[in-house]
Design a protein around this motif. Sequence first.
Motif, short mmCIF file in Angstrom:
data_model
loop_
_atom_site.label_atom_id
_atom_site.label_comp_id
_atom_site.label_asym_id
_atom_site.label_seq_id
_atom_site.Cartn_x
_atom_site.Cartn_y
_atom_site.Cartn_z
N UNK A 11 36.31 36.92 30.33
CA UNK A 11 35.09 37.60 30.45
C UNK A 11 34.94 38.94 29.46
N UNK A 12 33.77 38.99 28.73
CA UNK A 12 33.49 40.08 27.87
C UNK A 12 32.34 40.78 28.66
N UNK A 13 33.05 42.11 28.86
CA UNK A 13 32.24 43.35 29.53
C UNK A 13 32.84 43.62 30.79
N UNK A 14 32.97 44.94 30.99
CA UNK A 14 33.69 45.48 32.23
C UNK A 14 32.49 46.27 33.02
N UNK A 15 31.47 45.99 33.03
CA UNK A 15 30.32 46.62 33.80
C UNK A 15 30.20 46.25 35.17
N UNK A 16 29.01 46.19 35.74
CA UNK A 16 28.94 45.75 37.07
C UNK A 16 28.92 44.49 37.02
N UNK A 17 28.33 43.64 36.23
CA UNK A 17 28.31 42.03 36.04
C UNK A 17 29.80 41.62 35.90
N UNK A 18 30.36 42.12 34.65
CA UNK A 18 31.90 41.76 34.61
C UNK A 18 32.82 42.00 35.62
N UNK A 19 32.62 43.14 36.06
CA UNK A 19 33.94 43.51 37.18
C UNK A 19 33.60 42.55 38.39
N UNK A 21 32.22 39.45 38.64
CA UNK A 21 32.81 38.38 37.99
C UNK A 21 34.28 38.26 38.06
N UNK A 22 34.87 39.12 37.82
CA UNK A 22 36.31 39.05 37.59
C UNK A 22 36.79 38.98 39.05
N UNK A 23 36.31 39.70 39.88
CA UNK A 23 36.83 39.53 41.25
C UNK A 23 36.37 38.30 42.03
N UNK A 24 35.24 37.78 41.84
CA UNK A 24 34.82 36.51 42.30
C UNK A 24 35.76 35.31 41.73
N UNK A 25 36.10 35.36 40.49
CA UNK A 25 36.94 34.16 40.06
C UNK A 25 38.15 34.34 40.43
N UNK A 26 39.04 35.63 40.52
CA UNK A 26 40.15 35.80 41.05
C UNK A 26 40.42 35.33 42.51
N UNK A 62 35.35 43.11 48.98
CA UNK A 62 36.10 44.25 49.32
C UNK A 62 35.76 45.50 48.64
N UNK A 63 34.42 45.73 47.85
CA UNK A 63 34.26 46.60 47.36
C UNK A 63 33.66 47.55 48.15
N UNK A 64 32.69 46.94 49.11
CA UNK A 64 31.69 47.82 49.93
C UNK A 64 32.49 48.87 50.76
N UNK A 120 39.16 47.93 42.97
CA UNK A 120 39.56 46.53 43.42
C UNK A 120 39.88 45.55 42.61
N UNK A 121 39.39 45.73 41.32
CA UNK A 121 40.21 44.87 40.26
C UNK A 121 41.40 45.35 40.14
N UNK A 122 41.69 46.76 39.82
CA UNK A 122 43.08 47.06 39.58
C UNK A 122 44.28 46.42 40.64
N UNK A 123 43.65 46.41 41.92
CA UNK A 123 44.62 45.68 43.12
C UNK A 123 44.60 44.16 43.25
N UNK A 124 43.66 43.71 42.36
CA UNK A 124 43.65 41.99 42.63
C UNK A 124 44.45 41.34 41.57
N UNK A 125 45.46 40.66 42.24
CA UNK A 125 46.59 39.85 41.11
C UNK A 125 45.84 39.08 40.41
N UNK A 126 45.96 38.90 39.30
CA UNK A 126 45.49 37.63 38.24
C UNK A 126 44.58 38.23 37.46
N UNK A 127 44.08 39.32 37.27
CA UNK A 127 43.13 40.02 36.63
C UNK A 127 43.92 40.97 35.68
N UNK A 128 43.35 40.44 34.51
CA UNK A 128 44.19 41.36 33.23
C UNK A 128 42.88 42.16 32.64
#
Length: 414
Positions: A11-19, A21-26, A62-64, A120-128
């Motif tokens: 994923x390119x971009x760690x704004x609202x969309x990218x973050x 997407x990272x959570x959804x795929x993970x 888990x973000x809300x 939430x991204x920081x706590x989700x395994x599998x996201x670098x």
Amino acid sequence: MSDTRSRQIVIAGAGIAGLTAALAFAERGYPVKLFEQAQQLEATGAGIQLSPNATRILRQLGVLDRLSPHAVRPEAVVLKDAATLRELARVPLGQAAESRWGAPYLVAHRADLQAALTAQVAERPGIELVTGARVSDVATGPHGIAATAQADGKTVDAEGSLLVGADGVWSQVRERFPDHKAISGKSRFSGELAWRATVPADSVAGKAFAAVGATNAVTTFLHPGFHLVAYPVSRGTAFNLAAFTKGERMAEAWSGHADPRILTEAMHGTAPALARLAKEAGPWMAWPIHTVDPKQPWTTPDGIALIGDAAHAMTPFAAQGAAMAIEDAVTLSDVVMAASPADLAGSLHVWENLRRPRVAKAARRGAVNRLAWHAAGPVALARNLFLKMRAPEKLAADLDWLYGWRVPEVCDQG
């Protein structure tokens, strides 16, 4: 390529969309490598409205729970005449919104949403997450994609099945690849400027707003030359103000300085108390509103997908830019998961065809809002009469298609 790397999502971009997407795929079991060109994650803009179609997804990810303590749940959207301050219409929110659409309507500071997503991204395994890294090259082939990023003078490589361009209206993913001319192209200046200010609730400007607007609602002041949207953020300790006028093209950046006389002249004829608010809230930051040609493709058969503003940046007059990006992210992850790994191209085609009609309808809603809010003369009188005759519950029902949206069943199959 190993199985893990072949399934990896880049994923390119760690704004609202990218973050998102990272959570959804993970969450669906995919390893994710997330590149962000900024050294530190910083939120652009100020306030953000999150309608139930967005908060429903944030709750699932888990973000809300992280965001809610910092956000405000407004009781209504209120439309007012900027010249007379007379209330024209009211759409009930608060508990009524949650009962009707199954999720809350929130207003928040963008920094608070960014922080909740990042935590939430920081706590989700599998996201670098790799910051200070700008995607500089992409190669595609029969076995997937290979992306190259530059970080601190070093080259960082990532391989996977899919590259998600979530890098905003000035997307590098969209522009960088001559072999994919179908998705290349620059954004377009819309001719509109957004003027933004955030004022403490206990400041002179904050008290000036409390005198003309609802401190527990989203208030929109309507005028032929401009409209102003205001609402509480940061637990109600501040108010976000955003005024919209016509303006000249500025440098391609999220915010800058423009001649404040543009705003002052656009507000000619407003109520003195509203003009006083605009004066006390300054200095305003100007934000050029750019859009992306909605006709361009959002995907390529060999494994590139654009989401959010990178695909379809729109004017903010329906307050749906972030919500559409959040919807994009979760539907893309679901469609990819439901598809056969051998048919990624087909799944991307399905996803794009699924999303286009809804995004276009949201954009049309924004265009209609802009025309209605800037109406003058007989058109404004007709608008006011229509709003007067339309009960609050009917106005809420008009938004069922937007706020009551659920992930389509096609995304749940697999």
